[in-house]
Design an enzyme around this catalytic site. Structure first.
Site, PDB file in Angstrom:
ATOM      1  CD  GLU A  31      -2.797  -1.223   2.412  1.00 25.50           C
ATOM      2  OE1 GLU A  31      -3.748  -0.431   2.521  1.00 25.50           O
ATOM      3  OE2 GLU A  31      -2.497  -2.069   3.279  1.00 25.50           O
ATOM      4  CE  LYS A 205     -12.472  -9.463   2.514  1.00 29.71           C
ATOM      5  NZ  LYS A 205     -13.178  -8.583   3.486  1.00 29.71           N
ATOM      6  CB  SER A 211      -5.584  -0.512  -0.207  1.00 31.52           C
ATOM      7  OG  SER A 211      -5.318   0.569   0.657  1.00 31.52           O
ATOM      8  CG  ASP A 328     -15.354  -0.411   6.615  1.00 25.34           C
ATOM      9  OD1 ASP A 328     -15.520   0.762   6.987  1.00 25.34           O
ATOM     10  OD2 ASP A 328     -14.395  -0.792   5.921  1.00 25.34           O
ATOM     11  CD  GLU A 341     -11.661  -4.074   6.489  1.00 25.93           C
ATOM     12  OE1 GLU A 341     -10.988  -5.116   6.531  1.00 25.93           O
ATOM     13  OE2 GLU A 341     -11.517  -3.197   5.624  1.00 25.93           O
ATOM     14  CG  ASN A 343      -8.523   1.123   7.489  1.00 23.65           C
ATOM     15  OD1 ASN A 343      -7.526   1.645   7.961  1.00 23.65           O
ATOM     16  ND2 ASN A 343      -8.616   0.772   6.225  1.00 23.65           N
ATOM     17  CB  SER A 352     -10.455   9.185   2.037  1.00 23.13           C
ATOM     18  OG  SER A 352      -9.302   9.065   1.225  1.00 23.13           O
TER      19      SER A 352
END
Length: 384
Positions: A31, A205, A211, A328, A341, A343, A352
């Site tokens: 990232e 995942k 990202s 989220d 999740e 972040n 953003s």
């Protein structure tokens, strides 16, 4: 929303000078470029009349170097992904018991000091930046920094242990399976069987990446092995999550001042537009501007809005987060809120979701940066 004056701000830096902020970005993870884009947004908005800003980039080889503070260099304006190049001058932190300073070395020359720093704004995403490793370094250097500490960062980075913590406090988590490196190498067939038991579609995942790097949506068993191998290119530990039908709802969380409760924004919603993207992947997030529609406040019943904000604050507290986080959820057709999740260092460009949700909730971008710096300077390093 207007914040009250920050008490004690004059004591942050001797001589009542401007607080010195190191904006740190780049890093060793996949990232890297996302971090540069985040830094472009912050460098373009931070109040340079209020702060003495020192931009420091971390190249992919892990070296620290002074970089250009021009936001355009780190944005996507050029059409290519930005990159921090290793420089001839290396930057390091030095703690002499009288505060922390930046030292610069070049070749065989003696190090020179750039002076004391007051706070670090670590805008790094992924491993070696967002996962507690950098936070541990800053704790050892005894320098305040924006965002969660070592444990919260590590838990928030690892999708496996994140779910374990969420389940322990009663948050609803979707069905999942974990494949460790040893399990995959010992018996890949058994791992494939466990993942297939989740049903399809399933999302494969990397356990510790963000990202949407290395994520694959798999619709039948024939695609599982390749998807797992693709995820393992980013992390030897893989998480498989059952697909959940529902709307994607996000909430921005901001630490309260002092002993105040965490503050939550109005919820936002992501809707991937019909086209080339099955889900909110890397291209949809950062490259294809028309791939997703972002709306805030999300069109939800008042009771659901109140509930999702409360659950976001509970998730923030569950991992012991500080500073900021984005949480989220999936909002299912039967009214359930399933946490996806947390972040702990979300994307932070002006467009953003995290800053957008706070802007819609009454805190403009530049003011949000001010508050995060204040929160960092208001807490001590070490155990707290």
């Amino acid at each position: 929303m207007t914040f009250p004056p920050s008490p004690g701000q004059q004591s942050w830096n001797p001589g009542n000078s401007r607080p010195r902020v190191v904006v740190l970005f780049g890093g060793r993870s996949s990232e890297h470029s996302v971090s540069c884009v985040t830094a472009a947004g912050v460098l373009g908005a931070i109040d340079k009349g209020k702060y003495d800003v020192v931009p420091v980039g971390i190249a992919r080889d892990g070296s620290w170097t002074l970089v250009d503070e021009d936001p355009a260099q780190w944005s996507l304006a050029s059409g290519s992904l930005p990159e921090v190049a290793a420089g001839t001058e290396q930057v390091m932190l030095a703690n002499h018991g009288r505060g922390t300073e930046l030292l610069v070395t070049s070749g065989g020359q003696a190090p020179r000091s750039l002076g004391r720093i007051d706070v670090v704004l670590p805008l790094l995403h992924g491993p070696f930046g967002e996962d507690g490793t950098l936070q541990g370094l800053l704790e050892l250097a005894d320098v305040p920094y924006v965002g969660p500490g070592v444990l919260a960062s590590a838990v928030g980075m690892d999708k496996h242990y994140m779910k374990v913590v969420f389940e322990s406090v009663g948050l609803k988590v979707g069905p999942y399976q974990v494949i460790t490196d040893r399990q995959w190498q010992q018996d890949a067939g058994a791992a494939l069987d466990r993942v297939a038991s989740l049903g399809f579609p399933v999302f494969i995942k990397p356990a510790r990446a963000g990202s949407s790097m290395g994520i694959t949506k798999v619709t039948d068993r024939s695609g599982l092995r390749a998807a797992i191998e693709a995820a393992r290119e980013h992390d030897p530990k893989v998480v498989a999550e059952a697909g959940i039908a529902g709307r994607e709802i996000e909430v921005a969380v901001l630490q309260g001042r002092g002993i105040e409760e965490p503050r939550t924004s109005l919820p936002g919603e992501i809707a991937v537009q019909p086209g080339d993207h099955d889900f909110y992947d890397f291209e949809a997030k950062y490259v294809d501007g028309a791939a997703a529609a972002l709306s805030c406040p999300a069109d939800l019943p008042a009771e659901v809005t109140e509930r999702v904000r409360a659950l976001a604050a509970a998730a923030f507290d569950a991992v012991g987060a500080e500073g900021l986080s984005r949480v989220d959820f999936f909002y299912t057709p039967d009214g359930e809120l399933v946490i996806n999740e947390i972040n702990t260092m979300p994307g932070f460009t002006p467009i953003s979701m995290y800053p957008q949700m706070w802007a819609k909730s009454g805190i403009p971008y530049t003011e949000l940066i001010d508050e995060l710096i204040y929160l960092a300077l208001s807490r001590r390093t070490g155990l707290r």
